[in-house]
Design a protein around this motif. Structure first.
Motif, PDB file in Angstrom:
ATOM      1  N   GLY A   1       0.764  -1.240   0.000  1.00 48.76           N
ATOM      2  CA  GLY A   1       0.000   0.000   0.000  1.00 48.76           C
ATOM      3  C   GLY A   1       0.790   1.283   0.000  1.00 48.76           C
ATOM      4  N   HIS A   2       2.104   1.209  -0.031  1.00 48.90           N
ATOM      5  CA  HIS A   2       2.910   2.435   0.048  1.00 48.90           C
ATOM      6  C   HIS A   2       4.074   2.329  -0.930  1.00 48.90           C
ATOM      7  N   VAL A   3       4.261   3.339  -1.767  1.00 49.81           N
ATOM      8  CA  VAL A   3       5.417   3.383  -2.656  1.00 49.81           C
ATOM      9  C   VAL A   3       6.338   4.514  -2.232  1.00 49.81           C
ATOM     10  N   GLN A   4       7.630   4.232  -2.211  1.00 48.66           N
ATOM     11  CA  GLN A   4       8.633   5.205  -1.796  1.00 48.66           C
ATOM     12  C   GLN A   4       9.609   5.435  -2.942  1.00 48.66           C
ATOM     13  N   PRO A   5       9.393   6.443  -3.761  1.00 49.61           N
ATOM     14  CA  PRO A   5      10.321   6.713  -4.868  1.00 49.61           C
ATOM     15  C   PRO A   5      11.694   7.153  -4.366  1.00 49.61           C
ATOM     16  N   VAL A   6      12.721   6.618  -4.963  1.00 45.70           N
ATOM     17  CA  VAL A   6      14.103   6.998  -4.674  1.00 45.70           C
ATOM     18  C   VAL A   6      14.701   7.528  -5.972  1.00 45.70           C
TER      19      VAL A   6
END
Length: 292
Positions: free
Chosen positions: A87-92
């Motif tokens: 449920g959570h995306v963390q773009p790097v």
């Protein structure tokens, strides 16, 4: 981008430098797909988050005026990973040339940058089937005074040729006979537009999508019609997709299951259309075909 190749030697296509990292939260319950669980997929579902390796290029993956990560690949990732129970995306954000090394060194879990799929890269990562296909185009002065429509035209006319850092178009130009030492390497398509408008170069090569978007407000430059580069006597149509670590086959397969459903329903095009994609850029190509 993205993004982003079949060329006489390894290359990395299109994409520009962007440093830093940011997180984009997704709300709502996650709908889990019936896909094989285990390994990376099980771990990410347990964590409830996935780290996306992204390079900053409109429209593939970038920071908008509100400081938020968006683009065709991040927006697609939000939908698919939510359906996979993450449920959570963390773009790097990183330089495009650092995406595959960053993936394989576990700085992030997936490359979400519309990366071109080619044989060289397929030896390093696993690709999902492409979400789009793409031709090339040129930025030229209004009226196209040198009549440049292909890389062969650039070679014949001895035009001053430019493209972006790590772009696939470097390989396409050299395959047509343009001296690599004479290619002007610029940061991105915006720098390319500025160079053409100022007369510093005659032509800047990029993907047809990024080229037609960047010239929209220019009074001095225009985009040529899209065309397929010719490499080793064959026309080259590129396709961009998500990349996964070689050990993460179950995660890639789960992703593929969802993207195939979205292609069949038309949902994929609805997600990509706001970023300038047309039906002509939708594709039934597979990663297997592009990896040959």
């Amino acid at each position: 981008m993205a993004r982003a190749t079949s060329r006489p030697r390894p290359s990395i296509p299109r994409r520009t430098l962007l440093t830093g990292a940011a997180a984009v939260a997704l709300t709502g319950a996650a709908a889990c797909s019936r896909v094989p669980e285990g390994g990376a997929l099980a771990r990410l579902k347990s964590q409830g988050a996935v780290r996306l390796g992204i390079a900053g290029e409109v429209p593939y993956g970038y920071v908008n005026d509100q400081g938020e990560f968006t683009g065709e690949a991040p927006e697609l990732a939000k939908v698919i990973f939510k359906r996979l129970g993450i449920g959570h995306v963390q773009p790097v954000a990183t330089d495009f040339s650092s995406l595959i090394p960053g993936l394989n060194s576990q700085q992030f879990d997936v490359v979400s940058a519309g990366m071109y799929i080619n044989k060289d890269r397929c030896a390093q990562v696993l690709f999902a089937d492409p979400e789009y296909q793409m031709l090339d185009a040129f930025i030229v002065r209004k009226g196209n005074p040198k009549n440049l429509h292909t890389y062969e035209d650039v070679v014949r006319s001895k035009a001053r040729f430019a493209t972006g850092t790590g772009y696939a178009e470097i390989g396409y130009a050299t395959a047509a006979g343009y001296p690599e030492s004479s290619i002007v390497i610029l940061q991105d398509q915006v720098a390319g537009l500025n160079a053409v408008e100022s007369g510093r170069v005659d032509v800047f090569a990029g993907t047809s999508l990024t080229v037609r978007e960047v010239v929209k407000k220019s009074a001095k430059a225009e985009a040529t019609q899209p065309f397929a580069a010719v490499v080793d006597g064959k026309k080259k149509i590129d396709g961009g997709g998500f990349a996964f670590r070689p050990t993460d086959g179950a995660l890639r397969d789960a992703f593929n299951t969802e993207i195939h459903r979205m292609k069949q329903s038309g949902e994929l095009f609805r997600i990509l259309r706001p970023f300038g994609f047309t039906q002509a850029e939708m594709t039934t190509l597979t990663a297997k075909e592009l990896c040959r």
